[in-house]
Design an enzyme around this catalytic site. Structure first.
Site, PDB file in Angstrom:
ATOM      1  N   ARG A  95     -21.603  -0.866   3.349  1.00 33.95           N
ATOM      2  CA  ARG A  95     -20.883  -2.024   3.882  1.00 33.95           C
ATOM      3  C   ARG A  95     -21.000  -2.147   5.403  1.00 33.95           C
ATOM      4  O   ARG A  95     -21.039  -3.247   5.944  1.00 33.95           O
ATOM      5  CB  ARG A  95     -19.414  -1.892   3.451  1.00 33.95           C
ATOM      6  CG  ARG A  95     -18.516  -3.037   3.785  1.00 33.95           C
ATOM      7  CD  ARG A  95     -17.219  -2.937   3.011  1.00 33.95           C
ATOM      8  NE  ARG A  95     -16.368  -1.856   3.478  1.00 33.95           N
ATOM      9  CZ  ARG A  95     -15.072  -1.761   3.176  1.00 33.95           C
ATOM     10  NH1 ARG A  95     -14.525  -2.645   2.394  1.00 33.95           N
ATOM     11  NH2 ARG A  95     -14.352  -0.773   3.640  1.00 33.95           N
ATOM     12  N   ARG A 137     -18.941  -1.620   7.963  1.00 34.94           N
ATOM     13  CA  ARG A 137     -17.886  -2.146   8.822  1.00 34.94           C
ATOM     14  C   ARG A 137     -17.620  -1.119   9.926  1.00 34.94           C
ATOM     15  O   ARG A 137     -17.951   0.048   9.778  1.00 34.94           O
ATOM     16  CB  ARG A 137     -16.625  -2.346   7.960  1.00 34.94           C
ATOM     17  CG  ARG A 137     -15.801  -3.529   8.339  1.00 34.94           C
ATOM     18  CD  ARG A 137     -14.767  -3.830   7.270  1.00 34.94           C
ATOM     19  NE  ARG A 137     -13.780  -2.772   7.151  1.00 34.94           N
ATOM     20  CZ  ARG A 137     -12.853  -2.748   6.208  1.00 34.94           C
ATOM     21  NH1 ARG A 137     -12.825  -3.683   5.280  1.00 34.94           N
ATOM     22  NH2 ARG A 137     -11.971  -1.769   6.167  1.00 34.94           N
ATOM     23  N   ARG A 182      -9.847   7.492   4.160  1.00 31.03           N
ATOM     24  CA  ARG A 182      -9.161   6.319   3.593  1.00 31.03           C
ATOM     25  C   ARG A 182      -8.941   6.469   2.090  1.00 31.03           C
ATOM     26  O   ARG A 182      -7.934   6.045   1.545  1.00 31.03           O
ATOM     27  CB  ARG A 182      -9.948   5.036   3.873  1.00 31.03           C
ATOM     28  CG  ARG A 182      -9.744   4.467   5.262  1.00 31.03           C
ATOM     29  CD  ARG A 182      -9.954   2.945   5.305  1.00 31.03           C
ATOM     30  NE  ARG A 182     -11.215   2.554   4.705  1.00 31.03           N
ATOM     31  CZ  ARG A 182     -12.337   2.358   5.400  1.00 31.03           C
ATOM     32  NH1 ARG A 182     -12.350   2.491   6.694  1.00 31.03           N
ATOM     33  NH2 ARG A 182     -13.435   2.014   4.778  1.00 31.03           N
ATOM     34  N   ARG A 228       0.811  -1.217   0.000  1.00 35.22           N
ATOM     35  CA  ARG A 228       0.000   0.000   0.000  1.00 35.22           C
ATOM     36  C   ARG A 228       0.842   1.265   0.000  1.00 35.22           C
ATOM     37  O   ARG A 228       0.294   2.361  -0.061  1.00 35.22           O
ATOM     38  CB  ARG A 228      -0.867   0.002   1.246  1.00 35.22           C
ATOM     39  CG  ARG A 228      -2.352  -0.269   0.996  1.00 35.22           C
ATOM     40  CD  ARG A 228      -3.011  -0.122   2.341  1.00 35.22           C
ATOM     41  NE  ARG A 228      -4.423  -0.009   2.362  1.00 35.22           N
ATOM     42  CZ  ARG A 228      -5.288  -1.011   2.448  1.00 35.22           C
ATOM     43  NH1 ARG A 228      -4.871  -2.242   2.375  1.00 35.22           N
ATOM     44  NH2 ARG A 228      -6.567  -0.768   2.582  1.00 35.22           N
TER      45      ARG A 228
HETATM   46  P1  AMP Z   1      -8.395  -3.294   4.006  1.00 35.23           P
HETATM   47  O1  AMP Z   1      -9.279  -4.366   4.538  1.00 35.23           O
HETATM   48  O2  AMP Z   1      -7.381  -3.806   2.998  1.00 35.23           O
HETATM   49  O3  AMP Z   1      -9.164  -2.128   3.472  1.00 35.23           O
HETATM   50  O4  AMP Z   1      -7.543  -2.750   5.254  1.00 35.23           O
HETATM   51  C1  AMP Z   1      -8.178  -2.151   6.372  1.00 35.23           C
HETATM   52  C2  AMP Z   1      -7.197  -1.260   7.126  1.00 35.23           C
HETATM   53  O5  AMP Z   1      -6.073  -2.026   7.572  1.00 35.23           O
HETATM   54  C3  AMP Z   1      -6.584  -0.130   6.299  1.00 35.23           C
HETATM   55  O6  AMP Z   1      -7.419   1.012   6.273  1.00 35.23           O
HETATM   56  C4  AMP Z   1      -5.283   0.116   7.050  1.00 35.23           C
HETATM   57  O7  AMP Z   1      -5.494   0.855   8.231  1.00 35.23           O
HETATM   58  C5  AMP Z   1      -4.864  -1.280   7.458  1.00 35.23           C
HETATM   59  N1  AMP Z   1      -4.012  -1.935   6.420  1.00 35.23           N
HETATM   60  C6  AMP Z   1      -4.326  -2.998   5.643  1.00 35.23           C
HETATM   61  N2  AMP Z   1      -3.338  -3.316   4.810  1.00 35.23           N
HETATM   62  C7  AMP Z   1      -2.343  -2.437   5.068  1.00 35.23           C
HETATM   63  C8  AMP Z   1      -1.033  -2.227   4.518  1.00 35.23           C
HETATM   64  N3  AMP Z   1      -0.554  -2.990   3.520  1.00 35.23           N
HETATM   65  N4  AMP Z   1      -0.295  -1.218   5.036  1.00 35.23           N
HETATM   66  C9  AMP Z   1      -0.753  -0.444   6.028  1.00 35.23           C
HETATM   67  N5  AMP Z   1      -1.967  -0.566   6.575  1.00 35.23           N
HETATM   68  C10 AMP Z   1      -2.768  -1.559   6.101  1.00 35.23           C
END
Ligand code: AMP
Length: 182
Positions: A122, A124, A135, A83
């Site tokens: 969603r 969540r 985000r 990311r």
């Molecule tokens: P996601 O389910 O992929 O949208 O991830 C949810 C949250 O987890 C994100 O908004 C970040 O806070 C954290 N997160 C997930 N993947 C990463 C990553 N590769 N690097 C940093 N934070 C992450």
């Protein structure tokens, strides 16, 4: 790759199942750690809940460990990682140590308006409108540059992420079949 709410989690699960790949979702791993209240979970909770990114070193450690597990050695699909550009650089370095690489980067394209609508539906815990907007901003600033970086290293395919789940899955399958017949 795809903005938060682009449907990458849903599609990643379908692709991983169909192609027998280890589905590595960093968001899921973090949510599981938070739900279990582990040291890691308690450490990242605040950052995740406000929509910021967890520290690169911590994320890399987590992903590197997961990538060395037997199922991932046979093939993996990363969902939500890398990311940031440093995460992408480290990932390619770590994979390179074992003579591995990424075969392809799949990007799900969805408009901002659609993203907002989907995220609000969603429901969540980290999905308040303010967090969603934040985000999305984090995605544009920190994650989109990853794409420019990876384009120079790996084939990148962009797929229209709008429509029914099966329709999008069909588009992804066609791209993957063309590149890597199952
Ligand atoms: P996601 O389910 O992929 O949208 O991830 C949810 C949250 O987890 C994100 O908004 C970040 O806070 C954290 N997160 C997930 N993947 C990463 C990553 N590769 N690097 C940093 N934070 C992450």
């Amino acid at each position: 790759m795809g903005a938060p709410g682009s449907g990458k989690g849903t599609q990643a699960e379908l692709v991983a199942r169909r192609r027998s790949l280890a589905h590595i979702s960093t968001g899921e791993m973090l949510r599981a750690a938070m739900a279990a209240g582990t040291v890691l979970g308690r450490r990242v909770k605040e950052v995740v809940e406000r929509g910021d990114l967890v520290d690169d070193a911590l994320m890399l450690e987590m992903v590197e460990a997961r990538l060395s597990e037997p199922d991932a050695r046979k093939g993996f699909l990363l969902d939500g990682f890398p990311r940031t550009v440093p995460q992408a650089e480290s990932l390619l370095r770590v994979l390179g140590k074992d003579g591995r690489t990424l075969d392809m980067v799949l990007v799900l394209s969805v408009s901002d308006a659609e993203i907002l609508k989907r995220n609000l539906a969603r429901g969540r815990a980290d999905d308040t409108e303010q967090t969603i907007r934040y985000r999305l901003e984090v995605y544009r600033k920190q994650t989109e540059p990853v794409l420019a970086y990876l384009r120079a290293e790996v084939p990148v395919a962009e797929v229209d992420g709008t429509g029914a789940v099966e329709e999008i899955a069909g588009r992804i399958d066609r791209v993957l079949d063309a590149a890597h017949p199952a």
